[in-house]
Motif scaffolding. Structure first.
Motif, PDB file in Angstrom:
ATOM      1  N   ARG A 135      -0.131 -16.354  11.435  1.00 47.11           N
ATOM      2  CA  ARG A 135      -0.084 -15.203  12.212  1.00 47.11           C
ATOM      3  C   ARG A 135       0.157 -13.858  11.759  1.00 47.11           C
ATOM      4  N   LYS A 136       1.140 -14.248  10.651  1.00 48.22           N
ATOM      5  CA  LYS A 136       1.868 -12.928   9.943  1.00 48.22           C
ATOM      6  C   LYS A 136       1.007 -12.485   9.089  1.00 48.22           C
ATOM      7  N   GLN A 137      -0.255 -12.869   8.429  1.00 50.11           N
ATOM      8  CA  GLN A 137      -0.985 -12.109   7.616  1.00 50.11           C
ATOM      9  C   GLN A 137      -1.825 -10.952   8.611  1.00 50.11           C
ATOM     10  N   GLY A 138      -2.168 -11.180   9.639  1.00 48.16           N
ATOM     11  CA  GLY A 138      -2.876 -10.388  10.447  1.00 48.16           C
ATOM     12  C   GLY A 138      -2.234  -9.470  11.051  1.00 48.16           C
ATOM     13  N   VAL A 139      -0.701  -9.306  10.517  1.00 43.42           N
ATOM     14  CA  VAL A 139      -0.030  -7.888  11.187  1.00 43.42           C
ATOM     15  C   VAL A 139       0.844  -7.419  10.050  1.00 43.42           C
ATOM     16  N   ASP A 140       0.474  -7.877   8.924  1.00 42.85           N
ATOM     17  CA  ASP A 140       1.434  -7.418   7.693  1.00 42.85           C
ATOM     18  C   ASP A 140       0.783  -5.958   7.505  1.00 42.85           C
ATOM     19  N   ASP A 141       1.910  -4.968   7.572  1.00 43.27           N
ATOM     20  CA  ASP A 141       1.541  -3.726   7.357  1.00 43.27           C
ATOM     21  C   ASP A 141       1.025  -3.249   5.942  1.00 43.27           C
ATOM     22  N   PHE A 142       1.489  -3.778   5.098  1.00 41.13           N
ATOM     23  CA  PHE A 142       1.317  -3.387   3.581  1.00 41.13           C
ATOM     24  C   PHE A 142       0.298  -3.905   2.773  1.00 41.13           C
ATOM     25  N   THR A 143       0.066  -5.149   3.186  1.00 38.20           N
ATOM     26  CA  THR A 143      -1.108  -6.107   2.235  1.00 38.20           C
ATOM     27  C   THR A 143      -2.241  -5.482   2.743  1.00 38.20           C
ATOM     28  N   PHE A 144      -3.451  -5.855   1.693  1.00 40.64           N
ATOM     29  CA  PHE A 144      -4.920  -5.451   2.251  1.00 40.64           C
ATOM     30  C   PHE A 144      -5.264  -4.006   2.520  1.00 40.64           C
ATOM     31  N   GLY A 145      -4.266  -3.365   1.584  1.00 42.77           N
ATOM     32  CA  GLY A 145      -4.568  -1.672   1.843  1.00 42.77           C
ATOM     33  C   GLY A 145      -4.173  -1.179   2.866  1.00 42.77           C
ATOM     34  N   GLY A 146      -3.224  -1.636   3.790  1.00 37.60           N
ATOM     35  CA  GLY A 146      -2.944  -1.168   5.118  1.00 37.60           C
ATOM     36  C   GLY A 146      -3.795  -1.394   6.251  1.00 37.60           C
ATOM     37  N   VAL A 158       0.876  -1.094  -0.037  1.00 38.21           N
ATOM     38  CA  VAL A 158      -0.013  -0.113  -0.025  1.00 38.21           C
ATOM     39  C   VAL A 158       0.968   1.298  -0.148  1.00 38.21           C
ATOM     40  N   ARG A 159       0.133   2.301  -0.339  1.00 34.18           N
ATOM     41  CA  ARG A 159       1.236   3.496  -0.438  1.00 34.18           C
ATOM     42  C   ARG A 159       1.275   4.049   1.085  1.00 34.18           C
ATOM     43  N   ALA A 160       2.509   4.767   1.293  1.00 35.20           N
ATOM     44  CA  ALA A 160       2.929   5.187   2.571  1.00 35.20           C
ATOM     45  C   ALA A 160       2.100   5.727   3.378  1.00 35.20           C
ATOM     46  N   GLN A 161       1.139   6.580   3.044  1.00 37.41           N
ATOM     47  CA  GLN A 161       0.231   7.503   3.792  1.00 37.41           C
ATOM     48  C   GLN A 161      -0.849   6.844   4.453  1.00 37.41           C
ATOM     49  N   TYR A 162      -1.290   5.281   3.981  1.00 37.02           N
ATOM     50  CA  TYR A 162      -1.800   4.662   4.765  1.00 37.02           C
ATOM     51  C   TYR A 162      -1.445   4.037   5.851  1.00 37.02           C
ATOM     52  N   THR A 163      -0.519   3.877   6.255  1.00 33.53           N
ATOM     53  CA  THR A 163       0.422   3.239   7.479  1.00 33.53           C
ATOM     54  C   THR A 163       1.210   3.992   8.323  1.00 33.53           C
ATOM     55  N   ASP A 164       1.209   3.582   9.521  1.00 36.58           N
ATOM     56  CA  ASP A 164       2.205   4.214  10.542  1.00 36.58           C
ATOM     57  C   ASP A 164       3.032   3.110  11.174  1.00 36.58           C
ATOM     58  N   PRO A 165       4.133   2.777  10.535  1.00 33.93           N
ATOM     59  CA  PRO A 165       4.940   1.449  11.016  1.00 33.93           C
ATOM     60  C   PRO A 165       5.478   1.642  12.318  1.00 33.93           C
ATOM     61  N   GLY A 166       5.571   2.784  12.839  1.00 35.33           N
ATOM     62  CA  GLY A 166       6.030   2.852  14.264  1.00 35.33           C
ATOM     63  C   GLY A 166       5.270   1.895  15.389  1.00 35.33           C
ATOM     64  N   VAL A 167       4.171   1.673  14.789  1.00 34.90           N
ATOM     65  CA  VAL A 167       3.504   0.589  15.680  1.00 34.90           C
ATOM     66  C   VAL A 167       4.180  -0.710  16.141  1.00 34.90           C
ATOM     67  N   ARG A 168       5.191  -0.957  15.211  1.00 35.35           N
ATOM     68  CA  ARG A 168       5.887  -2.073  15.310  1.00 35.35           C
ATOM     69  C   ARG A 168       6.758  -2.209  16.725  1.00 35.35           C
ATOM     70  N   LYS A 169       6.824  -0.927  17.456  1.00 40.47           N
ATOM     71  CA  LYS A 169       7.500  -0.829  18.597  1.00 40.47           C
ATOM     72  C   LYS A 169       6.737  -1.460  19.709  1.00 40.47           C
ATOM     73  N   VAL A 170       5.465  -1.721  19.736  1.00 37.02           N
ATOM     74  CA  VAL A 170       4.761  -2.452  20.664  1.00 37.02           C
ATOM     75  C   VAL A 170       4.237  -3.815  20.104  1.00 37.02           C
ATOM     76  N   ILE A 172      -5.584  -1.596  12.026  1.00 36.18           N
ATOM     77  CA  ILE A 172      -6.377  -2.211  13.510  1.00 36.18           C
ATOM     78  C   ILE A 172      -5.312  -2.218  14.503  1.00 36.18           C
ATOM     79  N   LYS A 173      -4.060  -2.254  14.107  1.00 32.16           N
ATOM     80  CA  LYS A 173      -2.721  -2.345  14.981  1.00 32.16           C
ATOM     81  C   LYS A 173      -2.758  -1.132  15.707  1.00 32.16           C
ATOM     82  N   ASN A 174      -2.670  -0.089  15.097  1.00 36.33           N
ATOM     83  CA  ASN A 174      -2.639   1.235  15.709  1.00 36.33           C
ATOM     84  C   ASN A 174      -3.726   1.680  16.378  1.00 36.33           C
ATOM     85  N   LEU A 175      -5.106   1.182  15.988  1.00 35.20           N
ATOM     86  CA  LEU A 175      -6.090   1.529  16.717  1.00 35.20           C
ATOM     87  C   LEU A 175      -5.933   1.001  18.168  1.00 35.20           C
TER      88      LEU A 175
END
Length: 293
Positions: free
Chosen positions: A121-132, A71-83, A137-140
């Motif tokens: 388990r990896k599908q549900g935390v992939d930041d870039f597939t399924f349009g971000g 997905v394009r970068a504006q749809y994600t915030d990968p900083g959530v990986r810290k938690v 949901i991770k960030n929410l």
């Protein structure tokens, strides 16, 4: 006079505490403008049923830098990986490998995503597939004091359901005040319905989200149904795996039961994976939070 004042103060404090506890949790926005639903083509059943104007060219090709892969970068915030943590939980039902995002203790809300056939388990935390949408949901969850879980499980039968139930039991004990919602993609829906039928999880979960998934008439006699646990359905009109007409018929059989809390979103021209890409996590969960038993 002093005792009257003290009594009045205690009563007022009691009401204040009661009001605080009765306030419904509402998830704060996260990129709501980017993840807003497209225009509604029609609605019915007093707003419980909606047909949305989905277009692959707009909703995949324009949204993704590499269609269906990044997905394009504006749809994600990968900083959530810290938690985000990749964990293993040992249970009587077997070892459950899972990814946890957010608060593993004292969470306000817990959301699980159960993958379909061929997933992990990896599908549900992939930041870039399924349009971000998984990044959303991770960030929410992370930004609202919640916990998001994406587990592996061995099958879509009783063993898989037992392991997911054990995972839910563990984290429910760590966060006794949390509302618990289970989202199931495709074949993962088999686990959703099995959890609803169990006495332990059926009496504990607070909502089910079926995303491009299947139906199960036995839900109508389950512990979860008897508690009026809200159910959300998202389905593409061109789903060749699970036909939309059959899922719509099942939805209406639920809706007919004394205005049961359920919603159906039909993505017109959408295919099997469309609901996972397009579901509005925040809007759906906030609706469910107002309907939880």
């Amino acid at each position: 006079m002093f005792f009257r004042f003290l009594l009045a103060l205690l009563v007022a404090t009691g009401f204040a505490v009661q009001a605080a506890h009765s306030q419904t949790l509402s998830l704060k926005p996260f990129k709501d403008d980017l993840f807003a639903y497209p225009a509604a083509l029609s609605t019915g059943d007093n707003g419980a049923y909606t047909v949305l104007d989905y277009h692959e060219m707009r909703d995949i090709n324009q949204r993704d830098e590499v269609p269906e892969k990044r997905v394009r970068a504006q749809y994600t915030d990968p900083g959530v990986r810290k938690v985000q943590q990749d964990l293993m939980l040992k249970t009587d039902a077997g070892d459950v490998r899972h990814v946890a995002v957010g608060r593993t203790e004292g969470a306000s809300i817990i959301v699980l995503y159960l993958h379909g056939q061929g997933g992990s388990r990896k599908q549900g935390v992939d930041d870039f597939t399924f349009g971000g949408n998984f990044n959303r949901i991770k960030n929410l969850m992370a930004q609202n004091g919640g916990l998001y879980l994406s587990p592996d499980f061995p099958d879509f039968g009783d063993k898989g359901a037992a392991q997911v139930a054990a995972l839910i039991d563990h984290y429910a004990q760590q966060s006794p005040g949390a509302k618990i919602f289970v989202a199931c993609g495709s074949m993962g829906g088999m686990i959703c319905w099995k959890l609803a039928a169990r006495k332990d999880t059926g009496g504990r979960i607070n909502g089910l989200l079926l995303l491009g998934s299947l139906w199960d008439d036995s839900f109508l006699t389950s512990p979860a149904f008897k508690r009026r646990v809200p159910v959300f359905f998202g389905q593409g009109s061109h789903d060749v795996v699970f036909p939309v007409e059959k899922q719509e018929a099942f939805f209406r059989s639920i809706l007919a039961k004394k205005s049961y809390p359920t919603r159906f979103v039909r993505f017109e021209t959408g295919t099997h994976g469309t609901p996972i890409r397009m579901v509005d996590w925040r809007g759906t969960l906030n609706w469910m939070l107002t309907k939880t038993p």
